[in-house]
Scaffold this motif. Sequence first.
Motif, PDB file in Angstrom:
ATOM      1  N   TRP A  40       0.812  -1.216   0.000  1.00 40.92           N
ATOM      2  CA  TRP A  40       0.000   0.000   0.000  1.00 40.92           C
ATOM      3  C   TRP A  40       0.849   1.271   0.000  1.00 40.92           C
ATOM      4  CZ3 TRP A  40      -4.961  -0.375   3.507  1.00 40.92           C
ATOM      5  CH2 TRP A  40      -5.680  -1.516   3.155  1.00 40.92           C
ATOM      6  N   ILE A  41       2.148   1.153   0.274  1.00 45.74           N
ATOM      7  CA  ILE A  41       2.998   2.336   0.364  1.00 45.74           C
ATOM      8  C   ILE A  41       2.929   3.132  -0.948  1.00 45.74           C
ATOM      9  CG2 ILE A  41       5.390   3.139   0.576  1.00 45.74           C
ATOM     10  CD1 ILE A  41       5.936   0.802   2.401  1.00 45.74           C
ATOM     11  N   GLY A  42       2.716   4.446  -0.799  1.00 47.26           N
ATOM     12  CA  GLY A  42       2.597   5.315  -1.962  1.00 47.26           C
ATOM     13  C   GLY A  42       1.165   5.548  -2.390  1.00 47.26           C
ATOM     14  N   LYS A  43       0.259   4.697  -1.908  1.00 48.24           N
ATOM     15  CA  LYS A  43      -1.160   4.883  -2.224  1.00 48.24           C
ATOM     16  C   LYS A  43      -1.812   5.791  -1.183  1.00 48.24           C
ATOM     17  CE  LYS A  43      -1.637   0.419  -4.556  1.00 48.24           C
ATOM     18  NZ  LYS A  43      -2.403  -0.851  -4.624  1.00 48.24           N
ATOM     19  N   SER A  44      -3.071   6.129  -1.424  1.00 49.43           N
ATOM     20  CA  SER A  44      -3.821   6.977  -0.497  1.00 49.43           C
ATOM     21  C   SER A  44      -4.986   6.194   0.080  1.00 49.43           C
ATOM     22  CB  SER A  44      -4.333   8.240  -1.195  1.00 49.43           C
ATOM     23  OG  SER A  44      -3.248   9.058  -1.601  1.00 49.43           O
ATOM     24  N   ALA A  48      -5.307  10.301   2.868  1.00 47.01           N
ATOM     25  CA  ALA A  48      -3.963  10.425   3.414  1.00 47.01           C
ATOM     26  C   ALA A  48      -3.031   9.497   2.655  1.00 47.01           C
ATOM     27  CB  ALA A  48      -3.958  10.091   4.902  1.00 47.01           C
ATOM     28  N   THR A  49      -1.868   9.996   2.282  1.00 42.47           N
ATOM     29  CA  THR A  49      -0.886   9.192   1.566  1.00 42.47           C
ATOM     30  C   THR A  49      -0.124   8.289   2.535  1.00 42.47           C
ATOM     31  OG1 THR A  49      -0.597  10.932  -0.090  1.00 42.47           O
ATOM     32  CG2 THR A  49       1.127   9.265   0.047  1.00 42.47           C
ATOM     33  N   LYS A  87       0.910  -1.143  11.243  1.00 44.11           N
ATOM     34  CA  LYS A  87       0.422   0.228  11.221  1.00 44.11           C
ATOM     35  C   LYS A  87       0.844   0.914   9.926  1.00 44.11           C
ATOM     36  CE  LYS A  87      -1.343   0.325  15.422  1.00 44.11           C
ATOM     37  NZ  LYS A  87      -2.782   0.538  15.665  1.00 44.11           N
ATOM     38  N   LEU A  88      -0.093   1.607   9.308  1.00 49.54           N
ATOM     39  CA  LEU A  88       0.167   2.389   8.101  1.00 49.54           C
ATOM     40  C   LEU A  88       0.450   3.825   8.532  1.00 49.54           C
ATOM     41  CD1 LEU A  88      -2.804   0.962   6.021  1.00 49.54           C
ATOM     42  CD2 LEU A  88      -0.431   0.216   5.938  1.00 49.54           C
ATOM     43  N   ILE A  89       1.643   4.314   8.229  1.00 52.24           N
ATOM     44  CA  ILE A  89       2.060   5.640   8.674  1.00 52.24           C
ATOM     45  C   ILE A  89       1.737   6.662   7.592  1.00 52.24           C
ATOM     46  CG2 ILE A  89       4.015   7.039   9.442  1.00 52.24           C
ATOM     47  CD1 ILE A  89       5.335   4.463  10.383  1.00 52.24           C
ATOM     48  N   THR A  90       0.951   7.678   7.975  1.00 52.71           N
ATOM     49  CA  THR A  90       0.563   8.744   7.057  1.00 52.71           C
ATOM     50  C   THR A  90       0.824  10.087   7.716  1.00 52.71           C
ATOM     51  OG1 THR A  90      -1.723   9.096   7.804  1.00 52.71           O
ATOM     52  CG2 THR A  90      -1.331   7.222   6.346  1.00 52.71           C
ATOM     53  N   THR A  91       0.632  11.155   6.957  1.00 49.79           N
ATOM     54  CA  THR A  91       0.798  12.501   7.516  1.00 49.79           C
ATOM     55  C   THR A  91      -0.299  12.832   8.519  1.00 49.79           C
ATOM     56  OG1 THR A  91      -0.339  13.310   5.539  1.00 49.79           O
ATOM     57  CG2 THR A  91       2.052  13.465   5.572  1.00 49.79           C
ATOM     58  N   LEU A  92      -1.370  12.044   8.540  1.00 50.53           N
ATOM     59  CA  LEU A  92      -2.453  12.259   9.506  1.00 50.53           C
ATOM     60  C   LEU A  92      -2.299  11.380  10.748  1.00 50.53           C
ATOM     61  CD1 LEU A  92      -5.620  12.534   7.206  1.00 50.53           C
ATOM     62  CD2 LEU A  92      -4.458  14.367   8.460  1.00 50.53           C
ATOM     63  N   GLY A  93      -1.280  10.508  10.746  1.00 56.60           N
ATOM     64  CA  GLY A  93      -1.089   9.621  11.893  1.00 56.60           C
ATOM     65  C   GLY A  93      -0.939   8.179  11.460  1.00 56.60           C
ATOM     66  N   ARG A  94      -1.049   7.277  12.428  1.00 59.38           N
ATOM     67  CA  ARG A  94      -0.917   5.842  12.173  1.00 59.38           C
ATOM     68  C   ARG A  94      -2.289   5.180  12.156  1.00 59.38           C
ATOM     69  NH1 ARG A  94       3.650   7.322  14.981  1.00 59.38           N
ATOM     70  NH2 ARG A  94       5.622   6.369  14.315  1.00 59.38           N
ATOM     71  N   PHE A  95      -2.502   4.316  11.179  1.00 57.19           N
ATOM     72  CA  PHE A  95      -3.773   3.637  11.024  1.00 57.19           C
ATOM     73  C   PHE A  95      -3.512   2.157  10.722  1.00 57.19           C
ATOM     74  CE2 PHE A  95      -4.349   8.020   9.686  1.00 57.19           C
ATOM     75  CZ  PHE A  95      -5.480   8.412  10.369  1.00 57.19           C
ATOM     76  N   THR A  96      -4.534   1.327  10.930  1.00 56.82           N
ATOM     77  CA  THR A  96      -4.470  -0.070  10.505  1.00 56.82           C
ATOM     78  C   THR A  96      -5.185  -0.185   9.161  1.00 56.82           C
ATOM     79  OG1 THR A  96      -6.554  -0.735  11.560  1.00 56.82           O
ATOM     80  CG2 THR A  96      -4.553  -0.814  12.916  1.00 56.82           C
ATOM     81  N   ALA A  97      -4.984  -1.313   8.507  1.00 57.09           N
ATOM     82  CA  ALA A  97      -5.647  -1.520   7.213  1.00 57.09           C
ATOM     83  C   ALA A  97      -7.162  -1.481   7.367  1.00 57.09           C
ATOM     84  CB  ALA A  97      -5.203  -2.851   6.612  1.00 57.09           C
TER      85      ALA A  97
END
Length: 224
Positions: free
Chosen positions: A99-103, A192-193, A207-217
């Motif tokens: 998923w890296i690079g996707k939004s 979020a990217t 955890k998916l790291i974005t500019t809005l914070g950390r999220f799970t799938a």
Amino acid sequence: MTTISPWTVDSTTATLNRNLSATNGKVTGQSTMDQSAYIKLMTAQLQYQDPFEPMDNTQMVAQMAQFSQLAGQAEANKTLQTIANALGGGGRLSDAASWIGKSMLVDSSSVAPGARGDYAGQLTLPADSTGVSIDLVDGAGGIVKTIDLGPQKAGDVPFYWDGRDANGDPVPAGVLTMNVRGARPSATASWATIAAVQSPASGADAKLITTLGRFTAADALSLS
């Protein structure tokens, strides 16, 4: 002397087993024994054995050795299951890494710039509105951009801003807060990217790291 298998249940042992089950108030008809049940059964055998024909020590040692072997097998099975779960987690990590690079669209009251510096998200309106607008506010409380959405029907309403001013120049705004006017949305979300993936040492979900914070799938409402 006839050799008796350590796990052969003769009539005496069967009677003791029934007595043991009745004494402990357990449900009868159990097909397997755990360590506690085995110790209770052995204690009952010793308690009710014929003092003139005591239990053969060789048979007792054989029973204990076989039970120890089975207990070790059970522990090995647990270990293998733990390894299997860990490998399964690694597979999920591999999926998340793609998923890296996707939004991803996530529930948020803030919106961050994408790879091209643009801002996007959506509002969920519980009722029709005659006019909706969104003020994007910076950390100092200043309005960086107002997005006029006009009249909108109830449901999901997407919004977008290219991140540029009236002259077409990029606005270095960073993460902005959404202030909705003209309606009271039941939910707000933004794109979020995904910059990186973090795998917790505890084995929890990646955890998916974005500019809005950390999220799970599982937090992703949509993926682009």
